[in-house]
Each structure stands twice: as C-alpha cells, then as structure tokens.
Scaffold this motif. Structure first.
Motif, short mmCIF file in Angstrom:
data_model
loop_
_atom_site.label_atom_id
_atom_site.label_comp_id
_atom_site.label_asym_id
_atom_site.label_seq_id
_atom_site.Cartn_x
_atom_site.Cartn_y
_atom_site.Cartn_z
N TYR A 18 0.86 -1.26 0.09
CA TYR A 18 0.10 0.15 0.06
C TYR A 18 0.76 1.27 -0.11
O TYR A 18 0.57 2.33 -0.58
CB TYR A 18 -1.02 0.05 1.08
CG TYR A 18 -2.36 0.77 0.93
CD1 TYR A 18 -3.12 0.20 -0.07
CD2 TYR A 18 -2.26 2.18 1.15
CE1 TYR A 18 -4.22 1.13 -0.41
CE2 TYR A 18 -3.32 2.88 0.82
CZ TYR A 18 -4.50 2.32 -0.04
OH TYR A 18 -5.70 3.24 -0.31
N CYS A 55 -4.01 9.52 7.95
CA CYS A 55 -2.92 10.04 7.25
C CYS A 55 -2.30 9.40 6.28
O CYS A 55 -1.48 10.02 5.24
CB CYS A 55 -2.15 11.14 8.08
SG CYS A 55 -0.94 9.84 9.05
N ASP A 75 -2.59 7.57 12.11
CA ASP A 75 -3.03 6.55 11.28
C ASP A 75 -2.79 5.22 12.06
O ASP A 75 -1.93 5.26 13.17
CB ASP A 75 -2.07 6.36 9.96
CG ASP A 75 -2.92 5.40 8.95
OD1 ASP A 75 -3.41 5.88 7.90
OD2 ASP A 75 -2.78 4.14 9.07
N ILE A 76 -3.67 4.20 12.07
CA ILE A 76 -3.57 2.89 12.63
C ILE A 76 -2.25 2.13 12.31
O ILE A 76 -1.96 1.05 12.95
CB ILE A 76 -4.81 2.10 12.32
CG1 ILE A 76 -5.08 1.27 13.51
CG2 ILE A 76 -4.86 1.27 11.21
CD1 ILE A 76 -6.51 0.60 13.47
N TYR A 129 -16.11 0.79 9.26
CA TYR A 129 -16.90 -0.04 10.43
C TYR A 129 -18.28 0.25 10.11
O TYR A 129 -18.77 -0.51 9.11
CB TYR A 129 -16.49 0.74 11.62
CG TYR A 129 -14.60 0.56 11.74
CD1 TYR A 129 -14.05 -0.49 12.29
CD2 TYR A 129 -14.11 1.71 11.37
CE1 TYR A 129 -12.76 -0.65 12.26
CE2 TYR A 129 -12.60 1.61 11.26
CZ TYR A 129 -12.09 0.56 11.75
OH TYR A 129 -10.76 0.55 11.84
C1 LIG Z 1 -7.52 4.86 1.79
S1 LIG Z 1 -6.51 5.15 2.90
C2 LIG Z 1 -6.05 6.84 2.90
C3 LIG Z 1 -4.78 7.41 3.29
C4 LIG Z 1 -4.57 8.76 3.39
N1 LIG Z 1 -5.22 9.72 3.82
C5 LIG Z 1 -4.20 9.19 1.71
O1 LIG Z 1 -4.99 9.77 1.12
O2 LIG Z 1 -3.07 8.86 1.38
C6 LIG Z 1 -6.97 4.98 4.57
C7 LIG Z 1 -6.10 4.74 5.82
O3 LIG Z 1 -7.12 4.71 7.22
C8 LIG Z 1 -6.15 3.94 7.88
N2 LIG Z 1 -6.98 3.53 9.10
C9 LIG Z 1 -7.73 2.44 8.95
N3 LIG Z 1 -8.66 2.30 9.85
C10 LIG Z 1 -7.94 3.03 10.91
C11 LIG Z 1 -8.30 3.52 12.11
N4 LIG Z 1 -9.35 2.80 12.71
N5 LIG Z 1 -7.67 4.33 12.67
C12 LIG Z 1 -6.76 5.11 11.99
N6 LIG Z 1 -6.25 4.65 10.84
C13 LIG Z 1 -6.99 3.79 10.17
C14 LIG Z 1 -5.54 3.08 7.19
O4 LIG Z 1 -4.23 2.52 7.69
C15 LIG Z 1 -5.18 3.77 5.75
O5 LIG Z 1 -4.02 4.58 5.76
#
Ligand SMILES: C[S@@+](CC[C@H](N)C(=O)[O-])C[C@H]1O[C@@H](n2cnc3c(N)ncnc32)[C@H](O)[C@@H]1O
Length: 265
Positions: A18, A55, A75-76, A129
């Motif tokens: 990713y 992020c 971010d997670i 979710y």
């Molecule tokens: C589609 S990506 C978008 C990343 C970024 N915003 C970008 O545009 O490049 C979704 C992001 O949500 C993060 N994510 C998913 N579930 C999460 C959670 N519960 N808490 C924090 N981040 C989460 C994922 O790790 C991933 O980086």
C-alpha cells in the motif's frame, strides 16, 4: 478494540504494497493538498495547525506542511507512520509535522487537550466500520477542533459513484503494481464489497499475485454523510466532486468532497 481483518491485512501486514500505491499517487496527494490549502485560505486560515486523520504515509500532510501549516497526522498503521516520518525529513518539514500511530476510534484520548484549526480526511477512510462508529469517530474529532474549525472530507467514494453500476471491474496501475478490483454493491445496506487483487508486473509481460483480499465498506450519499456530521457536531457548508479540480458534485462523478464547520457548543 477489534481490528477489521482486511484493514489489518492491507494497511498493516502488507503495508509495503500500500505504501507503493500511495507513492505511486503522491502527486495526486499534492494536488489534493493544494485544493485543501485554497479552501483553508478562502476561509481565512493562512496558517495554523491541521489534523490529518487516517493520514497514510503523509501523501497530503507533507505537501500541506510545505504550504506553511503545522500538521499532525495519525494512522493505525505503524509502517505508514514510520514512512511518513522519513518522508517528512526528506521534504524538510519534520519541524512542522508530527506523525503518530493511533486508532481513530480512540483519537481523542491520544491527542487529549489538543485543539486543531482544521481537520482533514482524505480518500475513502470512513465507512470501514458501521454508521454508528463513523459518527463516533467524527464526534471524537469534533472534540479536538477549536471553535469555528473546518473539517474537509476530500475525495471519498459515495453511493452515487457509478463504477459498480456500470462496470464491476476496476484496474489501476501504480508503478509496477496493478490493483484489480471486482466490485459488488449491497444496495440495501450501501456496502461496497470488493475483491482486491494486487499484481506485480515485472516489465516483461509476467504478472505475479502479491495479495488477494476481500474488502467491505459502507458508502454514503452526501445527505447521509451530512446528517451523520451534523449529529457529530459538524455543519456542512459546501459540497464538491473531485476536490483537485474543485468540480461540482454532479453524478456521475467518482468522488465526493464536503467542507463543514464545527458547530458551536
Ligand atoms: C484509503 S487510505 C487513505 C490514506 C491517506 N488519507 C491518503 O489519502 O493517502 C485509508 C487509511 O485509513 C487508515 N485506517 C484504517 N482504519 C483506521 C483506524 N481505525 N484508525 C486510524 N487509521 C485507520 C489506514 O491505515 C489507511 O492509511
């Protein structure tokens, strides 16, 4: 707190893939950041501190720091956050950025006492979710917003996104990776069910499978999202399609973007 298996598989276990995808769309992140900065400036925010929720590896946070904002990103995924910190050094914005590993469902605890002038959510990051959890995340983000703060949800998929109605197979290339998606749509519960197959192209016509995973997410109509936002303390001001072009939201358009303000409590 339960972690969805596909989220863990895609964003944590195969974070390497990713990250390649985000690197392959870095310039898209820069364009999104330019439009976000314009919206912020049009709202009188030339400087200040932004929170980039979900992020990733800083694809948008870092260009926003280059625009002069202080940016905290969370971010997670630990590998994404580590990569974001390396990139912040490379772009010489470490002094203006902070990246932390945190779960959005508890973000108010991780950043307790902090207040941000604007919060951004880029790409489809809500909906993993259920509706109640998304509302709770948005409420927690509201608790981190200063009065009058701006929330920008940029370039998310939405219920009117046409792809899965007319074409249930989507292919995208990022460098040597090909992301193939087979999509089905659950019309009753507005859930997008996709099989993601990520293939590596060796440049000589050979494709090797790197990952196959079933993903599932809720997608919203603009009205549904605006209603959830309102209940969570955010009033929607304006709506766009693809934020990079500040286009009008006129389906069929692939993206939905919303600009909201923190409702005074
Ligand atoms: C589609 S990506 C978008 C990343 C970024 N915003 C970008 O545009 O490049 C979704 C992001 O949500 C993060 N994510 C998913 N579930 C999460 C959670 N519960 N808490 C924090 N981040 C989460 C994922 O790790 C991933 O980086």
């Amino acid at each position: 707190m339960a972690e969805l298996s596909w989220v863990k598989r895609v964003f944590v276990e195969r974070a390497d893939l990713y990250i390649e995808i985000m690197n392959g769309s870095w310039s898209e992140g820069e364009q999104v950041a330019k439009s976000i900065a314009k919206i912020l400036r049009d709202n009188g925010l030339d400087s200040g501190h932004l929170l980039d929720a979900f992020c990733g590896n800083g694809r948008v946070a870092i260009p926003l720091a280059l625009e002069g904002y202080g940016v905290t990103g969370f971010d997670i995924s630990l590998p994404f956050i580590e990569d974001a910190k390396v990139k912040a050094q490379k772009y010489r914005v470490s002094d203006r950025t902070k990246f932390i590993v945190s779960d959005a469902r508890m973000i108010d605890q991780a950043l307790s006492g902090k207040k941000f002038d604007a919060i951004i959510i880029v790409s489809t990051s809500l909906g993993y979710y259920d509706g109640a959890t998304d509302e709770e995340i948005l409420r927690r983000l509201r608790s981190l917003a200063s009065d009058g703060a701006i929330l920008i949800i940029a370039n998310t998929l939405h219920r009117e996104t046409p792809d899965w109605k007319y074409c249930n197979r989507v292919y995208q290339r990022y460098g040597s990776l090909v992301l193939m998606e087979e999509r089905k749509f659950d019309l009753l519960w507005s859930r997008l069910l996709s099989k993601w197959i990520i293939l590596r192209d060796d440049g000589e016509g050979n494709l090797t499978k790197e990952l196959e995973v079933n993903t599932e997410m809720r997608v919203y109509t603009p009205t549904e999202l605006a209603e959830i936002l309102k209940r969570a303390g955010w009033g929607v001001d304006s709506i766009y399609g693809d934020i990079r072009r500040m286009e009008k939201f006129i389906p069929p358009c692939t993206h939905l973007s919303l600009v909201a303000k923190a409702i005074q409590t």
